[in-house]
Motif scaffolding. Structure first.
Motif, PDB file in Angstrom:
ATOM      1  N   GLU A 126       0.829  -1.202   0.000  1.00  0.00           N
ATOM      2  CA  GLU A 126       0.000   0.000   0.000  1.00  0.00           C
ATOM      3  C   GLU A 126       0.867   1.257   0.000  1.00  0.00           C
ATOM      4  N   ARG A 127       1.941   1.231   0.795  1.00  0.00           N
ATOM      5  CA  ARG A 127       2.883   2.344   0.791  1.00  0.00           C
ATOM      6  C   ARG A 127       3.427   2.573  -0.616  1.00  0.00           C
ATOM      7  N   TYR A 128       3.836   1.476  -1.254  1.00  0.00           N
ATOM      8  CA  TYR A 128       4.401   1.567  -2.596  1.00  0.00           C
ATOM      9  C   TYR A 128       3.426   2.291  -3.527  1.00  0.00           C
ATOM     10  N   LEU A 129       2.175   1.861  -3.508  1.00  0.00           N
ATOM     11  CA  LEU A 129       1.180   2.453  -4.407  1.00  0.00           C
ATOM     12  C   LEU A 129       0.856   3.896  -4.038  1.00  0.00           C
ATOM     13  N   ARG A 130       0.685   4.155  -2.751  1.00  0.00           N
ATOM     14  CA  ARG A 130       0.274   5.505  -2.337  1.00  0.00           C
ATOM     15  C   ARG A 130       1.382   6.545  -2.510  1.00  0.00           C
ATOM     16  N   ARG A 148      -2.197  23.721 -10.108  1.00  0.00           N
ATOM     17  CA  ARG A 148      -2.312  23.783  -8.652  1.00  0.00           C
ATOM     18  C   ARG A 148      -3.781  23.961  -8.241  1.00  0.00           C
ATOM     19  N   GLU A 149      -4.508  24.779  -8.986  1.00  0.00           N
ATOM     20  CA  GLU A 149      -5.916  25.038  -8.660  1.00  0.00           C
ATOM     21  C   GLU A 149      -6.728  23.749  -8.705  1.00  0.00           C
ATOM     22  N   VAL A 150      -6.511  22.958  -9.768  1.00  0.00           N
ATOM     23  CA  VAL A 150      -7.251  21.700  -9.925  1.00  0.00           C
ATOM     24  C   VAL A 150      -6.841  20.710  -8.827  1.00  0.00           C
ATOM     25  N   LEU A 151      -5.539  20.651  -8.558  1.00  0.00           N
ATOM     26  CA  LEU A 151      -5.049  19.704  -7.548  1.00  0.00           C
ATOM     27  C   LEU A 151      -5.624  20.019  -6.165  1.00  0.00           C
ATOM     28  N   ASN A 152      -5.689  21.309  -5.833  1.00  0.00           N
ATOM     29  CA  ASN A 152      -6.197  21.682  -4.516  1.00  0.00           C
ATOM     30  C   ASN A 152      -7.652  21.267  -4.299  1.00  0.00           C
ATOM     31  N   GLU A 153      -8.348  21.040  -5.388  1.00  0.00           N
ATOM     32  CA  GLU A 153      -9.754  20.631  -5.276  1.00  0.00           C
ATOM     33  C   GLU A 153      -9.922  19.127  -5.428  1.00  0.00           C
ATOM     34  N   ASP A 154      -8.813  18.414  -5.617  1.00  0.00           N
ATOM     35  CA  ASP A 154      -8.893  16.973  -5.885  1.00  0.00           C
ATOM     36  C   ASP A 154      -8.988  16.189  -4.572  1.00  0.00           C
ATOM     37  N   LEU A 155     -10.155  15.640  -4.303  1.00  0.00           N
ATOM     38  CA  LEU A 155     -10.368  14.938  -3.038  1.00  0.00           C
ATOM     39  C   LEU A 155      -9.569  13.638  -2.949  1.00  0.00           C
ATOM     40  N   ASP A 156      -9.319  13.005  -4.098  1.00  0.00           N
ATOM     41  CA  ASP A 156      -8.515  11.772  -4.098  1.00  0.00           C
ATOM     42  C   ASP A 156      -7.083  12.059  -3.637  1.00  0.00           C
ATOM     43  N   TYR A 157      -6.600  13.253  -3.977  1.00  0.00           N
ATOM     44  CA  TYR A 157      -5.245  13.662  -3.575  1.00  0.00           C
ATOM     45  C   TYR A 157      -5.176  13.759  -2.049  1.00  0.00           C
ATOM     46  N   LEU A 158      -6.181  14.411  -1.479  1.00  0.00           N
ATOM     47  CA  LEU A 158      -6.218  14.570  -0.020  1.00  0.00           C
ATOM     48  C   LEU A 158      -6.423  13.231   0.685  1.00  0.00           C
ATOM     49  N   GLU A 159      -7.277  12.423   0.109  1.00  0.00           N
ATOM     50  CA  GLU A 159      -7.560  11.119   0.710  1.00  0.00           C
ATOM     51  C   GLU A 159      -6.284  10.267   0.722  1.00  0.00           C
ATOM     52  N   ASN A 160      -5.505  10.375  -0.347  1.00  0.00           N
ATOM     53  CA  ASN A 160      -4.247   9.631  -0.427  1.00  0.00           C
ATOM     54  C   ASN A 160      -3.252  10.123   0.620  1.00  0.00           C
ATOM     55  N   ILE A 161      -3.200  11.435   0.817  1.00  0.00           N
ATOM     56  CA  ILE A 161      -2.310  12.001   1.842  1.00  0.00           C
ATOM     57  C   ILE A 161      -2.702  11.486   3.222  1.00  0.00           C
ATOM     58  N   ASP A 162      -4.005  11.468   3.507  1.00  0.00           N
ATOM     59  CA  ASP A 162      -4.462  10.961   4.810  1.00  0.00           C
ATOM     60  C   ASP A 162      -4.110   9.491   4.985  1.00  0.00           C
ATOM     61  N   ALA A 163      -4.231   8.722   3.907  1.00  0.00           N
ATOM     62  CA  ALA A 163      -3.909   7.297   3.979  1.00  0.00           C
ATOM     63  C   ALA A 163      -2.410   7.110   4.238  1.00  0.00           C
ATOM     64  N   ILE A 164      -1.575   7.950   3.624  1.00  0.00           N
ATOM     65  CA  ILE A 164      -0.123   7.844   3.876  1.00  0.00           C
ATOM     66  C   ILE A 164       0.175   8.222   5.330  1.00  0.00           C
ATOM     67  N   LEU A 165      -0.454   9.299   5.798  1.00  0.00           N
ATOM     68  CA  LEU A 165      -0.247   9.705   7.198  1.00  0.00           C
ATOM     69  C   LEU A 165      -0.604   8.559   8.140  1.00  0.00           C
ATOM     70  N   ASN A 166      -1.639   7.857   7.807  1.00  0.00           N
ATOM     71  CA  ASN A 166      -2.054   6.720   8.622  1.00  0.00           C
ATOM     72  C   ASN A 166      -1.032   5.580   8.550  1.00  0.00           C
ATOM     73  N   ASP A 171       5.985   5.415  12.320  1.00  0.00           N
ATOM     74  CA  ASP A 171       7.388   5.642  11.931  1.00  0.00           C
ATOM     75  C   ASP A 171       8.068   6.630  12.877  1.00  0.00           C
ATOM     76  N   GLU A 172       9.196   6.199  13.445  1.00  0.00           N
ATOM     77  CA  GLU A 172       9.866   7.057  14.417  1.00  0.00           C
ATOM     78  C   GLU A 172      10.468   8.302  13.778  1.00  0.00           C
ATOM     79  N   ASN A 173      10.993   8.156  12.567  1.00  0.00           N
ATOM     80  CA  ASN A 173      11.671   9.290  11.949  1.00  0.00           C
ATOM     81  C   ASN A 173      10.806  10.002  10.909  1.00  0.00           C
ATOM     82  N   GLY A 174       9.511   9.929  11.100  1.00  0.00           N
ATOM     83  CA  GLY A 174       8.635  10.487  10.076  1.00  0.00           C
ATOM     84  C   GLY A 174       8.182  11.917  10.285  1.00  0.00           C
ATOM     85  N   HIS A 175       8.771  12.613  11.276  1.00  0.00           N
ATOM     86  CA  HIS A 175       8.287  13.972  11.602  1.00  0.00           C
ATOM     87  C   HIS A 175       8.231  14.915  10.409  1.00  0.00           C
ATOM     88  N   LEU A 176       9.368  14.989   9.701  1.00  0.00           N
ATOM     89  CA  LEU A 176       9.440  15.953   8.602  1.00  0.00           C
ATOM     90  C   LEU A 176       8.479  15.591   7.474  1.00  0.00           C
TER      91      LEU A 176
END
Ligand SMILES: [Zn+2]
Length: 228
Positions: A126-130, A148-166, A171-176
């Motif tokens: 999943e990490r690999y794909l996301r 940038r305008e289109v990307l900022n409105e792309d919900l799949d982009y945000l959903e993917n970011i949330d999935a990566i955060l999850n 991860d201990e060194n994931g702060h940055l």
């Protein structure tokens, strides 16, 4: 850079075969590191771990589960091999095909489809794909096929970011990277909060301060890291 053998893989549905090169050794000399964790390393090319069958459109992993016995050695090996005869070109690994094409990387929509169809077998898949989905968006920003305008409105982009955060929450060194993901998502306050403890870090302080600057300016762009 030392190339390794080229392997053959078969689509599990229709047996259509593709090749994938491998690397015996490589290094990250001259590599460009981006703040979204992407690394462009000329001395360490990456080959796809998953592909889409050109015959039946099935998506499959290029690993031991689909690898066909027998490999095609790098051309250079034939060149120095006195015993090499052209008849050896007809490798049994080819199946019924006369020629094999290299497996293609999934594009942005393919990756979304793959995730939707749950082809990932574990967190690593999943990490690999996301990560690749994130990079696909960012590369499109770079080459101008996405604004940038289109990307900022792309919900799949945000959903993917949330999935990566999850995925990286343990991860201990994931702060940055966590801070960057929040900045990409436009959550600047959260990004600044995450950066706070790393601002005076002897190793990462400089990068951390740059991320802080961008967050304070409301900037969501990826930047090239000056890796210490
Ligand atoms: Zn197929």
């Amino acid at each position: 850079m030392m190339p390794g053998p080229t392997y053959v893989y078969a689509c599990p549905d229709c047996q259509y075969r593709v090749t994938k090169r491998s690397l015996a050794s490589g290094n990250t000399f001259g590599a460009t590191h981006y703040s979204d964790m992407r690394v462009d390393a000329p001395m360490m090319p990456s080959y796809p771990r998953i592909t889409k069958c050109e015959r039946c459109e099935c998506t499959f992993w290029l690993d031991e589960t689909t690898q066909v016995e027998g490999a095609i050695m790098p051309q250079i090996a034939h060149f120095y091999d006195d015993d090499f005869t052209p008849s050896e070109v007809k490798n049994p690994a080819f199946g019924d095909q006369l020629e094999l094409d290299p497996a293609k990387e999934l594009d942005r929509e393919d990756i979304k489809d793959a995730l939707f169809m749950n082809v990932q077998r574990d967190d690593d898949d999943e990490r690999y794909l996301r990560y690749r989905l994130l990079w696909a968006y960012h590369k499109q920003l770079e080459d101008g096929t996405l604004t940038r305008e289109v990307l900022n409105e792309d919900l799949d982009y945000l959903e993917n970011i949330d999935a990566i955060l999850n995925l990286i929450k343990e991860d201990e060194n994931g702060h940055l990277f966590r801070a960057e993901l929040n900045r990409f998502a436009g959550r600047f306050e959260r990004s600044l909060e995450l950066l706070e403890p790393t601002l005076n870090d002897p190793l990462w302080g400089v990068i951390s301060k740059k991320m802080k600057e961008l967050s304070e300016a409301g900037n969501r762009e990826v930047f090239v890291l000056d890796v210490p």
